[in-house]
Write an enzyme that holds these catalytic residues in place. Structure first.
Site, PDB file in Angstrom:
ATOM      1  N   LYS A  35       2.601 -25.500 -16.964  1.00 30.05           N
ATOM      2  CA  LYS A  35       2.925 -25.375 -15.536  1.00 30.05           C
ATOM      3  C   LYS A  35       1.851 -24.544 -14.834  1.00 30.05           C
ATOM      4  CE  LYS A  35       6.184 -21.750 -16.765  1.00 30.05           C
ATOM      5  NZ  LYS A  35       6.801 -20.696 -16.020  1.00 30.05           N
ATOM      6  N   TYR A 256     -15.439   0.359   0.614  1.00 36.21           N
ATOM      7  CA  TYR A 256     -14.364   0.615   1.584  1.00 36.21           C
ATOM      8  C   TYR A 256     -13.566   1.866   1.208  1.00 36.21           C
ATOM      9  CZ  TYR A 256     -14.813  -4.058   3.606  1.00 36.21           C
ATOM     10  OH  TYR A 256     -15.264  -5.176   4.246  1.00 36.21           O
TER      11      TYR A 256
END
Ligand SMILES: Cc1ncc(COP(=O)(O)O)c(C=O)c1O
Length: 363
Positions: A35, A256
């Site tokens: 899956k 950042y």
């Protein structure tokens, strides 16, 4: 030249892992759980490579149809069953097995006009309390299903909540409920319970069929036991390269939020990979990254398209050097643990913009 981020899939490692699992399983047969696009590895190549798997399991119909599009005609189990009765005809035509876990599915099935018998499994809720019928309700459901000419009941499945932890007591209790239920059913039904963890850790849970997923892809389902200890080989390597290298002065910040500051003169590198590729934004500083085969620490904050690494111990590192984010040198389990998640999430989160390349190991 293109941006160097690649998810390289080693199909010979996938086959190795399946063979290892099949050896552990012995007489138990295994669905290959594919899956979520083969846990992010690409469902078509995955099912084509798993030539020895007798059946596959996916979450829902469209995933099963992708297996047919890949030219593979083996039975496929839909683990979440069907969502609308319009799906049933194609399930019959395509030989898909359907998990039944909810009373409304039984009602729809009773009304359905089908071109032939639909093969179903009944989901038993033995304690996970996610999907499935209680043992008491399931007896009645089985009887109803057996009375439906358009239905062929293959067997009964359950799913473990805690087969991956050291204390196997809760999983043993779930197994006992399944086995007690089995005693009360007639002959002719098959039983299945084990995911990867139970297949390895609970031999009595192997039963007729097992449903291993994560171990096919070379990851450990356990926090307390590594994939290498089990004998698994990593299938996906997430790779990139250094795209900038710079010297820093003591006191300089990186990235950042100015999260990392050089305590002394340092050297750092920028790797072209970020959270928009599926590298986890929550990977903390210190998460290992392999540059040219040498493990160096992640520094600063993961940004959308880039990460930064400390190259102070690698004075020869230069732009273009190969980088492995996870794979044989840094396991995806290790990166996942650092980032506070599991390998399942990292593998299934590699985004569309990352090119998959396949090595079948046969060349
Ligand atoms: C019902 C069911 N069976 C089997 C599996 C495979 O589990 P694992 O990947 O841990 O082997 C899953 C995965 O989530 C599942 O939902």
């Amino acid at each position: 030249m293109t941006r160097p981020v690649r998810a390289c899939i080693d199909l010979s490692a996938l086959r190795h892992n399946y063979a290892l699992l099949a050896g552990i399983a012995g007489t138990t047969q295994c669905y290959g759980v594919v899956k979520a696009d083969g846990y992010g590895h690409g469902i078509a190549k995955t099912v084509q490579a798993l030539a020895d798997a007798p059946k596959f399991a996916v979450a829902f119909l469209e995933e099963a149809l992708a297996i047919r599009e890949a030219g593979v005609n083996k039975p496929v189990l839909l683990l979440e069953g069907f969502f609308g009765s319009d799906e049933l005809k194609v399930c019959v035509e395509q030989g898909f097995e359907v998990m039944l876990h909810e009373a409304s599915q039984i009602e729809s099935l009773a009304q359905a006009q089908l071109p032939g018998p639909l093969t179903v499994w009944l989901k038993l809720n033995t304690g996970m309390n996610r999907l499935g019928f209680t043992p008491e309700a399931a007896q009645q459901v089985l009887e109803s299903l057996r009375a439906m000419p358009q239905v062929k009941v293959l067997g009964v499945m359950t799913h473990f909540a805690c087969a991956d932890i050291e204390d196997l007591e809760p999983a043993q209790r779930q197994l006992e409920r399944l086995l007690t239920f089995r005693q009360g059913t007639g002959a002719g039904l098959q039983f299945a319970a084990a995911n990867s963890a139970a297949l390895v850790a609970i031999p009595e849970a192997r039963l007729d069929w097992a449903r291993p997923g994560i171990m096919l892809y070379g990851c450990s389902p356990f926090a307390h036991r590594s994939a290498a200890e089990i004998g698994l080989k990593p299938v996906m390597s997430l790779k990139s390269a250094l795209i900038a290298v710079r010297d820093l002065k003591a006191g300089d910040f990186v990235g950042y939020g100015a999260l990392w500051q050089a305590k002394a003169d340092a050297r750092m590198g920028v790797v072209a990979v970020g959270y928009a590729d599926g590298y986890p934004r929550h990977a903390p500083q210190g998460t290992p990254v392999s540059v040219k085969g040498q493990r160096v620490p992640l520094i600063g904050r993961v940004s959308m398209d880039m990460i930064t690494v400390d190259l102070t111990e690698m004075p020869s590192a230069q732009v273009g050097d190969p980088v492995e984010l996870w794979g044989p040198e840094v396991s995806v389990d290790e990166v996942a643990a650092r980032a506070g998640t599991i390998s399942y999430e990292l593998l299934t989160s590699v985004t569309k913009r990352v090119l998959r390349c396949y090595d079948d190991g046969l060349a």
